[in-house]
Design a protein around this motif. Structure first.
Motif, PDB file in Angstrom:
ATOM      1  N   PRO A  13     -94.151   0.556   0.975  1.00 19.27           N
ATOM      2  CA  PRO A  13     -92.819   0.063   0.822  1.00 19.27           C
ATOM      3  C   PRO A  13     -92.008  -0.662   1.838  1.00 19.27           C
ATOM      4  CG  PRO A  13     -93.462   2.085  -0.110  1.00 19.27           C
ATOM      5  CD  PRO A  13     -94.403   1.673   0.650  1.00 19.27           C
ATOM      6  N   SER A  14     -91.196  -1.574   1.807  1.00 25.64           N
ATOM      7  CA  SER A  14     -90.539  -2.124   2.863  1.00 25.64           C
ATOM      8  C   SER A  14     -89.580  -1.296   3.652  1.00 25.64           C
ATOM      9  CB  SER A  14     -90.199  -3.735   2.657  1.00 25.64           C
ATOM     10  OG  SER A  14     -89.031  -3.339   1.977  1.00 25.64           O
ATOM     11  N   THR A  15     -89.116  -1.484   4.666  1.00 24.28           N
ATOM     12  CA  THR A  15     -87.810  -0.827   5.313  1.00 24.28           C
ATOM     13  C   THR A  15     -86.762  -1.500   4.382  1.00 24.28           C
ATOM     14  OG1 THR A  15     -88.933  -0.922   7.346  1.00 24.28           O
ATOM     15  CG2 THR A  15     -86.542  -0.933   7.642  1.00 24.28           C
ATOM     16  N   GLN A  16     -86.632  -2.674   4.030  1.00 24.83           N
ATOM     17  CA  GLN A  16     -85.493  -3.345   3.197  1.00 24.83           C
ATOM     18  C   GLN A  16     -84.973  -2.433   2.189  1.00 24.83           C
ATOM     19  OE1 GLN A  16     -87.362  -7.394   3.093  1.00 24.83           O
ATOM     20  NE2 GLN A  16     -85.397  -8.178   3.393  1.00 24.83           N
ATOM     21  N   GLY A  45     -92.260   4.749  -4.360  1.00 26.99           N
ATOM     22  CA  GLY A  45     -91.414   4.519  -3.405  1.00 26.99           C
ATOM     23  C   GLY A  45     -91.022   3.031  -3.148  1.00 26.99           C
ATOM     24  N   TYR A  46     -91.430   2.221  -3.986  1.00 26.25           N
ATOM     25  CA  TYR A  46     -91.409   0.749  -4.101  1.00 26.25           C
ATOM     26  C   TYR A  46     -90.211   0.390  -4.703  1.00 26.25           C
ATOM     27  CZ  TYR A  46     -96.290   0.583  -2.582  1.00 26.25           C
ATOM     28  OH  TYR A  46     -97.430   0.495  -1.596  1.00 26.25           O
ATOM     29  N   SER A  78     -91.440 -10.404  -2.280  1.00 25.43           N
ATOM     30  CA  SER A  78     -90.649 -11.395  -2.014  1.00 25.43           C
ATOM     31  C   SER A  78     -89.694 -11.054  -0.752  1.00 25.43           C
ATOM     32  CB  SER A  78     -89.258 -11.359  -2.995  1.00 25.43           C
ATOM     33  OG  SER A  78     -88.763 -10.270  -3.257  1.00 25.43           O
ATOM     34  N   ALA A  79     -89.083 -12.093  -0.233  1.00 26.50           N
ATOM     35  CA  ALA A  79     -88.426 -11.615   1.124  1.00 26.50           C
ATOM     36  C   ALA A  79     -87.092 -10.748   0.816  1.00 26.50           C
ATOM     37  CB  ALA A  79     -88.115 -12.822   1.684  1.00 26.50           C
ATOM     38  N   ASP A  80     -86.453 -11.209  -0.170  1.00 20.15           N
ATOM     39  CA  ASP A  80     -85.278 -10.385  -0.552  1.00 20.15           C
ATOM     40  C   ASP A  80     -85.400  -9.262  -1.385  1.00 20.15           C
ATOM     41  OD1 ASP A  80     -83.529 -11.885   1.115  1.00 20.15           O
ATOM     42  OD2 ASP A  80     -83.295 -13.329  -0.811  1.00 20.15           O
ATOM     43  N   VAL A  81     -84.550  -8.387  -1.662  1.00 24.84           N
ATOM     44  CA  VAL A  81     -84.743  -6.965  -2.409  1.00 24.84           C
ATOM     45  C   VAL A  81     -84.099  -7.389  -3.611  1.00 24.84           C
ATOM     46  CG1 VAL A  81     -84.132  -4.624  -2.873  1.00 24.84           C
ATOM     47  CG2 VAL A  81     -85.027  -5.665  -0.502  1.00 24.84           C
ATOM     48  N   TYR A  82     -84.600  -7.642  -4.842  1.00 19.91           N
ATOM     49  CA  TYR A  82     -84.051  -8.037  -5.986  1.00 19.91           C
ATOM     50  C   TYR A  82     -83.978  -6.683  -7.143  1.00 19.91           C
ATOM     51  CZ  TYR A  82     -84.746 -12.951  -5.095  1.00 19.91           C
ATOM     52  OH  TYR A  82     -84.750 -14.048  -4.671  1.00 19.91           O
TER      53      TYR A  82
END
Length: 149
Positions: A13-16, A45-46, A78-82
């Protein structure tokens, strides 16, 4: 497609997404909408799940929102969190989340949209104070206060 094309390493899971852990818990909402919201992690945790029980403009709204990176089959996240929000009145609303320091940005639709929420964590992450802004001058203040400290 071969089995090799389906085999891929699952990223952590990303830091974002993980920085949104500050939202986990139950909050009382006041301002243009009143009620409660609860945030919890989906196993793994995603994805962060928001459950909503609010009254806005005289209408009761129950809803659920899934927040995380888009990752269509076979693609990279994706780069952004949607997010996508589903409510009891039949709406499906899409958002982009970004936490920058103590400031939470939520854009309606795509990042940079004029329909947005901007709020700031204060009081040791017990309060999120901000406002929704809509194109053409609409919007309302919104304050969330943690109830499960």
């Amino acid at each position: 497609m071969s089995d090799e094309q389906y085999t891929q390493v699952t990223p952590e899971p990303s830091t974002q997404v993980r920085v949104l852990d500050r939202l986990v818990g139950t909050w009382t909402v006041s301002g243009g909408a009143v009620g409660t919201v609860t945030y919890e992690w989906m196993a793994g945790g995603y994805f962060l799940i928001q459950r909503v029980d609010l009254e806005q403009y005289g209408q009761r709204i129950h809803g659920v929102e899934m927040i995380g990176h888009l990752r269509p089959f076979g693609e990279q996240p994706s780069a952004d969190v949607y997010s996508r929000f589903y409510d009891s009145t039949g709406n499906t609303l899409d958002y982009v989340y970004e936490l920058d320091g103590d400031t939470l940005h939520i854009w309606g639709g795509e990042k940079g949209s004029p329909a947005k929420f901007t709020g700031t964590f204060t009081d040791g992450d017990r309060v999120m104070d901000g406002a929704w802004v809509y194109p053409g001058g609409g919007g309302y203040p919104s304050t969330m206060t943690r109830t499960d400290a």
